[in-house]
Each structure stands twice: as structure tokens, then as C-alpha cells.
Design an enzyme around this catalytic site. Structure first.
Site, PDB file in Angstrom:
ATOM      1  N   GLY A 184     -39.583  27.172 148.518  1.00 32.67           N
ATOM      2  CA  GLY A 184     -40.665  26.902 147.353  1.00 32.67           C
ATOM      3  C   GLY A 184     -40.201  27.922 146.144  1.00 32.67           C
ATOM      4  O   GLY A 184     -40.643  27.352 145.161  1.00 32.67           O
ATOM      5  N   ASN A 185     -39.248  28.860 146.425  1.00 37.17           N
ATOM      6  CA  ASN A 185     -38.795  29.539 145.018  1.00 37.17           C
ATOM      7  C   ASN A 185     -37.877  28.643 144.281  1.00 37.17           C
ATOM      8  O   ASN A 185     -37.722  29.316 143.150  1.00 37.17           O
ATOM      9  CB  ASN A 185     -38.160  30.727 145.297  1.00 37.17           C
ATOM     10  CG  ASN A 185     -37.021  30.676 146.327  1.00 37.17           C
ATOM     11  OD1 ASN A 185     -37.216  30.108 147.442  1.00 37.17           O
ATOM     12  ND2 ASN A 185     -35.739  31.279 145.745  1.00 37.17           N
ATOM     13  N   LYS A 228     -49.144  29.017 160.018  1.00 39.54           N
ATOM     14  CA  LYS A 228     -48.094  28.717 158.840  1.00 39.54           C
ATOM     15  C   LYS A 228     -48.875  29.077 157.696  1.00 39.54           C
ATOM     16  O   LYS A 228     -49.889  28.617 157.056  1.00 39.54           O
ATOM     17  CB  LYS A 228     -47.735  27.109 158.975  1.00 39.54           C
ATOM     18  CG  LYS A 228     -46.861  26.916 157.698  1.00 39.54           C
ATOM     19  CD  LYS A 228     -45.299  27.368 157.778  1.00 39.54           C
ATOM     20  CE  LYS A 228     -44.621  26.966 156.827  1.00 39.54           C
ATOM     21  NZ  LYS A 228     -43.441  27.424 156.757  1.00 39.54           N
ATOM     22  N   LYS A 271     -40.990  23.363 156.991  1.00 39.84           N
ATOM     23  CA  LYS A 271     -39.699  22.501 156.189  1.00 39.84           C
ATOM     24  C   LYS A 271     -38.494  22.893 156.815  1.00 39.84           C
ATOM     25  O   LYS A 271     -37.637  21.970 156.901  1.00 39.84           O
ATOM     26  CB  LYS A 271     -39.845  22.935 154.746  1.00 39.84           C
ATOM     27  CG  LYS A 271     -38.884  22.416 153.913  1.00 39.84           C
ATOM     28  CD  LYS A 271     -37.493  23.441 153.655  1.00 39.84           C
ATOM     29  CE  LYS A 271     -38.022  24.718 153.139  1.00 39.84           C
ATOM     30  NZ  LYS A 271     -36.800  25.768 152.890  1.00 39.84           N
ATOM     31  N   LYS A 288     -35.837  30.063 159.740  1.00 40.83           N
ATOM     32  CA  LYS A 288     -34.597  29.429 159.005  1.00 40.83           C
ATOM     33  C   LYS A 288     -33.418  29.828 160.059  1.00 40.83           C
ATOM     34  O   LYS A 288     -32.435  29.087 160.050  1.00 40.83           O
ATOM     35  CB  LYS A 288     -34.356  30.488 157.641  1.00 40.83           C
ATOM     36  CG  LYS A 288     -35.300  30.080 156.489  1.00 40.83           C
ATOM     37  CD  LYS A 288     -35.172  30.870 155.368  1.00 40.83           C
ATOM     38  CE  LYS A 288     -36.019  30.446 154.394  1.00 40.83           C
ATOM     39  NZ  LYS A 288     -37.539  30.268 154.454  1.00 40.83           N
TER      40      LYS A 288
END
Length: 313
Positions: free
Chosen positions: A16-17, A134, A213, A275
């Protein structure tokens, strides 16, 4: 365009960054400007790789939730519709910015781009539906969070709304994505983790959830035969004791070591944990290379000169 079939396949999952940096309000002009950093690198990489781009949508879908909650009289839209809206919104922003970067790089060479609305099948019996975890949307102070009408969780950025995040089972459009890649397209897919759906006979029904994601990207990477899987985020890579005096950046580790550290709870579930899990799954399913890196170091990470690389073994 004629030699794309011989190029290795690269999937870059943008956090998102990539659109909204810390301290920013998320104005559209800010988001467009922020996208230039990763997409300039991806434009250069597309000369040597076939490319799939996935992206997060937490701030954007959270903003849509806030907007509809503050608008009296307007019909409320379910979460999966908001995810679909952000896929179109962010897909357009990525396409237009990447097209500009490609044109500046090679003015006489046209590259085809395609953003695909992507469904991700989940299990309606997934226990995540009973335990929302989430984080999405903006961060609030503790005092602000106590007044909100929905559940929140304390994250590194503050208190954020939490929703169900079931496990992704398969990407519905994987065949279409493979065909577009084979035809020479750069494909933007699985935005925000994809639109979560359950099977109803031969059709699908959207559900109130958000798919992680990174896990959806790992699944897409497996189902499309990706060679190199890169997760780009707001830190240089994975670290033990993150943010403490004894922080230890991990440059390279095996899947088995990553699994040990995950089992020990060394990576936070709301940030680096998914991740590391995503890259581990990708490699365990036959993937060749997996890297976690900063947004600024995507090209260096692909070259093996930055980030945290996880390898088989």
C-alpha cells in the site's frame, strides 16, 4: 514483443505504501507521484522479464468504507464491491503511470497493458470469518477507536478496522492472465488480494472479506508459472527484533529457516508474517526465487543486490 515467450516471468506485489507514504493524506496527486518510484523500475525490468503486477488496497478500501458510512441516504455497498472498485481505481493509476514510464524509456516501442478484475475463491467455512484479523483503512488513536462502531486492532500504525481474511484457494482468471502474458501484455491483477468469492454451483458469490494481498500474489505466482516473486514494501527486507536495538536484517535464508522463524512468532502477523509466509509457499510449490524488499529497491532486489532473499532448502 516477439521474444516475450522466452523471457522469465516476474511478479511484483506492491504494498500500500507504493501509493500512500507514511504521513501523507492519500491525495490522488500524491498517489500518482508515489507510483513513479516502483513503476520506473518495473518499466526497465520489462525489457528483460514478462511482468505481472499485484497491489494492496488497504487505505483505499478503508477510505471507501468511511465515505459510505458518512453519507446519509446512499445505499451501502458490500466489501467485495468496494474491493472491485479499488481494483479499477488503482489499476487505472498503475496503467497510466507505467505507460508514461515505458514511453519515456522507449518512445518507439509500444507495450500492451491490461488490468483484470480478479476473483479469488475462498472457503465459506474458513474459520477467519469468525475471527476477523485483517487491518484495513486509516489508523486511529485509542480514544478514537473506542468510539468506532466496528472492531479494531492495535497495529504499528495505530488502531485500524479489522475484517475477515480467509485463505485464498485459487485465482479464477488464471487462464486469462496466462494468455495475456503469452500475448506480450504486462498484466495488473489480484488487486487488494482479489475479489473474495465462494462457489455456487457453476457460478460465484462475493463475500464480506479481504484476502491477504501477499498470499493471493503467491498463489497467482504458482498458478501462472512465475520465475521470480518480489514483494515490495516500506522496509528494506525482513528483520529479527524489528525496531529494537538488536535488530538484525536478514539478507538470505532458506525456506526451512523461514519456517522455523515463523513458527517462533518472530515476524508480526499484521506486517512481515504474511510476506514471509507468501514467499515460503511460492518456493515450496516450485518457485525459483523469492525476495522481500523496499519499494525503492525493486530492480536491485531482482538483480540479487538488495532485500531479503528466501531460497529452497
Amino acid at each position: 514483443m516477439n521474444d516475450t515467450g522466452r523471457k522469465p516471468l516476474l511478479l511484483v506485489a506492491l504494498g500500500g505504501n507504493a501509493l500512500i507514504r507514511k504521513g501523507q493524506k492519500g491525495e490522488i496527486n500524491e498517489q500518482f507521484q508515489n507510483l513513479r518510484t516502483p513503476l520506473k523500475q518495473i518499466a526497465r525490468l520489462s525489457r528483460r522479464y514478462r511482468v505481472i503486477i499485484t497491489h494492496g488496497n488497504g487505505p483505499q478500501v478503508g477510505a471507501l468504507l468511511l465515505q459510505q458510512e458518512s453519507t446519509a441516504g446512499a445505499p451501502r455497498l458490500p466489501l467485495e464491491i468496494l474491493v472491485a472498485q479499488t481494483q479499477g481505481q488503482i489499476g487505472y493509476m498503475i496503467e497510466s503511470t507505467l505507460d508514461q514510464e515505458l514511453s519515456e524509456l522507449e518512445p518507439d516501442n509500444q507495450q500492451y497493458l491490461a488490468t483484470l478484475l480478479s476473483y479469488v475463491v475462498v472457503d465459506e467455512q474458513d474459520p477467519a470469518f469468525h475471527n476477523p484479523s485483517k487491518p484495513i483503512g486509516p489508523a486511529f488513536s485509542r480514544e478514537e477507536a473506542e468510539k468506532l462502531p466496528y472492531r479494531t486492532v492495535n497495529t504499528a500504525k495505530g488502531y485500524r478496522r479489522v475484517v475477515a481474511s480467509p485463505e485464498p484457494i485459487t485465482i479464477v482468471e488464471k487462464r486469462e492472465i496466462r494468455r495475456l502474458i503469452e500475448a506480450g501484455f504486462i498484466v495488473i491483477a489480484c488487486g487488494g488480494g482479489g475479489i473474495p468469492v465462494i462457489r455456487e454451483g457453476r457460478g460465484f458469490q462475493g463475500v464480506e472479506a479481504v484476502v491477504d494481498k501477499d498470499l493471493a500474489s503467491a498463489l497467482l505466482a504458482r498458478e501462472t508459472g512465475v520465475d521470480v516473486f518480489v514483494i515490495a514494501t516500506d522496509v528494506e527486507g525482513a528483520a529479527l527484533n524489528y525496531g529494537k536495538d538488536n535488530q538484525e536484517f536478514l539478507r538470505r535464508l532458506t525456506v526451512s529457516r523461514a519456517r522455523e522463524l515463523l513458527a517462533q512468532g518472530r515476524f508480526p502477523p499484521g506486517s512481515m508474517g504474511p510476506k514471509m509466509e507468501a514467499v515460503a509457499r511460492f518456493l515450496e510449490s516450485g518457485g525459483k526465487r523469492g525476495v522481500i524488499c523496499s519499494i525503492e529497491a525493486i530492480a536491485d532486489a531482482v538483480a540479487g543486490e538488495a532485500g531479503t532473499e528466501i531460497v529452497g532448502g
